[in-house]
Design a protein around this motif. Structure first.
Motif, mmCIF file in Angstrom:
data_model
loop_
_atom_site.group_PDB
_atom_site.id
_atom_site.type_symbol
_atom_site.label_atom_id
_atom_site.label_comp_id
_atom_site.label_asym_id
_atom_site.label_seq_id
_atom_site.Cartn_x
_atom_site.Cartn_y
_atom_site.Cartn_z
ATOM 1 N N LEU A 135 -2.525 5.790 -5.375
ATOM 2 C CA LEU A 135 -1.414 6.719 -5.513
ATOM 3 C C LEU A 135 -1.879 8.169 -5.474
ATOM 4 C CD1 LEU A 135 0.629 4.999 -8.390
ATOM 5 C CD2 LEU A 135 0.913 4.749 -5.905
ATOM 6 N N ALA A 137 -3.073 0.917 -1.746
ATOM 7 C CA ALA A 137 -2.230 1.048 -2.943
ATOM 8 C C ALA A 137 -2.528 2.295 -3.759
ATOM 9 C CB ALA A 137 -2.392 -0.184 -3.825
ATOM 10 N N GLN A 146 2.209 6.117 -2.584
ATOM 11 C CA GLN A 146 1.060 5.513 -1.910
ATOM 12 C C GLN A 146 0.555 6.458 -0.821
ATOM 13 O OE1 GLN A 146 2.091 1.544 -0.638
ATOM 14 N NE2 GLN A 146 1.905 0.727 -2.709
#
Length: 268
Positions: free
Chosen positions: A179, A177, A140
């Motif tokens: 990535l 969230a 994250q």
């Protein structure tokens, strides 16, 4: 599970209060002081222009142990040039890079007309960073970059990128969230968030800069190199004017040398 809503409220409320530098929460080398530090960082973030969405993402950020482990163990940059290129798969990058250049020649020509950066360098960066978008990370982004800013080792370097990540959240470019790499880099060419915020290009003109879109990412990479001093029409091998600009992308000498070699092979 942490009480995220309560933490977010506490962080948001504390933005309006001013803390003197002497009272600033210290950096740390473990997770022990992370939440206290985040509350203090929220004040600095608010003063730097981070809005509610970014502050909420800061509240949700978790101490990223895998990021710290990776930061302490960067062995590959200690290899010889030959070993580094072998490990990074340079022959495969060049072979695939030539095919990509042939398939999308007009796109790369348009980038070079606008920014002066030849295709080989951009394609080599794309291949080195994410294997042409096949692996863009599993960490994250916000948690990673906030953790690195809290960590005492390189706090000053990472703080602008933490603020950049929170502002990208405000803009809707990423979420808490989203990535990326373990050091918080994002997208096809693994921009650090502060650089993404500053140099991002909406190449496809859809109204937003998307670093997970190939065209936006590569145009942003070309613009970054241009703004960091790339000289149109000049060489980028060692001893040539543009080689020093490769250091602006990555500080490791073997990385710069690898980009120069692979870029030349792709361009030729």
């Amino acid at each position: 599970m942490r009480l995220i809503a309560s933490a977010a409220l506490a962080l948001t409320l504390c933005v309006s209060s001013f803390a003197s530098p002497a009272m600033a929460a210290p950096c740390g080398n473990s997770s022990a002081g992370f939440d206290t530090w985040k509350a203090d960082f929220a004040k600095r973030a608010g003063r730097a222009g981070v809005k509610s969405a970014g502050l909420q993402a800061l509240a949700q950020a978790q101490y990223a142990r895998r990021t710290i482990a990776a930061d302490r163990n960067q062995k590959s940059f200690r290899y010889s040039l030959e070993k580094f290129m072998q490990i990074r798969g340079s022959a495969t990058i060049v072979a695939q890079g030539r095919k990509r250049l042939a398939r999308h020649a007009d796109f790369y020509a348009a980038l070079e007309r606008k920014y002066g950066v030849p295709a080989g360098v951009l394609i080599a960066i794309h291949g080195m960073e994410t294997a042409f978008g096949n692996y863009m990370g599993d960490s994250q982004i916000v948690s990673a970059i906030v953790t690195l800013t809290y960590d005492c080792r390189r706090s000053e370097f990472f703080e602008p990128h933490a603020l950049g990540a929170l502002k990208l959240v405000d803009q809707g470019a990423i979420t808490s969230a989203t990535l990326g790499a373990k050091h918080g880099e994002l997208g096809h060419t693994q921009f650090l968030p502060g650089n993404a915020l500053k140099y991002g290009v909406d190449w496809d003109r859809d109204g937003r800069v998307n670093f997970y879109d190939l065209e936006d990412a590569l145009a942003s990479t070309a613009r970054y190199l241009q703004k960091r001093g790339w000289k149109r029409g000049k060489g980028y091998q060692q001893g040539q004017p543009n080689f020093r600009v490769l250091k602006e992308w990555n500080a490791a000498t073997v990385y710069q040398q690898s980009l120069a070699i692979m870029g030349r092979q792709i361009d030729n």
